[in-house]
Scaffold this active site. Sequence first.
Site, mmCIF file in Angstrom:
data_model
loop_
_atom_site.group_PDB
_atom_site.id
_atom_site.type_symbol
_atom_site.label_atom_id
_atom_site.label_comp_id
_atom_site.label_asym_id
_atom_site.label_seq_id
_atom_site.Cartn_x
_atom_site.Cartn_y
_atom_site.Cartn_z
ATOM 1 N N SER A 30 61.523 23.490 71.023
ATOM 2 C CA SER A 30 61.184 24.584 71.922
ATOM 3 C C SER A 30 62.255 25.675 71.863
ATOM 4 O O SER A 30 62.571 26.175 70.790
ATOM 5 C CB SER A 30 61.004 24.038 73.346
ATOM 6 N N ASP A 71 49.215 23.441 72.555
ATOM 7 C CA ASP A 71 50.444 23.768 73.274
ATOM 8 C C ASP A 71 50.169 24.882 74.280
ATOM 9 O O ASP A 71 49.756 25.977 73.914
ATOM 10 C CB ASP A 71 51.533 24.204 72.287
ATOM 11 N N HIS A 102 52.914 20.814 74.855
ATOM 12 C CA HIS A 102 54.290 21.252 74.608
ATOM 13 C C HIS A 102 55.306 20.135 74.838
ATOM 14 O O HIS A 102 56.365 20.145 74.217
ATOM 15 C CB HIS A 102 54.620 22.441 75.517
#
Length: 244
Positions: free
Chosen positions: A64, A129, A158
């Site tokens: 991320s 996501d 995610h």
Amino acid sequence: MFELFVELSLRLRINLMGYDYSGYGQSTGKPSECNTYADIDAVYKCLKEQYGVKDEQLILYGQSVGSGPTIDLASRVSNLRGVVLHSPILSGLRVLYPVKRTYWFDIYKNIDKIGMVRCPVLVIHGTADEVVDCSHGKQLWELCQEKYEPLWLSGGGHCNLELYPEFIKHLKKFVLTIGKSRRPQMVLKTAVDSDSQSKTSESGTSDAFELSTDLPEASRNSLDSRLENTDHVDRFRRRKGLVW
């Protein structure tokens, strides 16, 4: 994140070292883009100077927002063993708006740095996501100099990709594949944990560095003995529903 790091260590047969970004967990300071770069550089320096790790023995792992510091370091270190990007971002601004150019005030400009990474890159992203669209991962992969077979997890979000059996299988395949052509010794992992709490924010980050079996055997044995005497990993598997 400790239990996940231990699980990865066991599955991939590697050692692992973790740290908190400035302003998160046990770390002092304030969260900022500049500080995250300083944090990863500090741990990289520690691995080099205290553990004697060479650049070609490192795999960087960024998840991320953690893909920002990871790609930044990878773009400046030319002889890495590999890079793993887990749900990465093109840039901070591009997560919020579909801009077509990079502005000076943007942060984590991965789209402009990924082309300077000169080692195999594995990209893992969920197709569903809800935070960082899968197009971010796909575009970064297209821009890589040395592409490795990506993993697009159908229906993956995610924060749940580690729950898919394909996740650990593909990651292990990557580590084994690049280990055949490069000397495997240590992996440096940067990850963002969405469940962690910042001292000043609701989101959290965590970073980890994986050390391979070429390091002193005592390190490997020490970890194994701890796991044999605790049920942390079993509780983690049951809580998260891991099916690796």
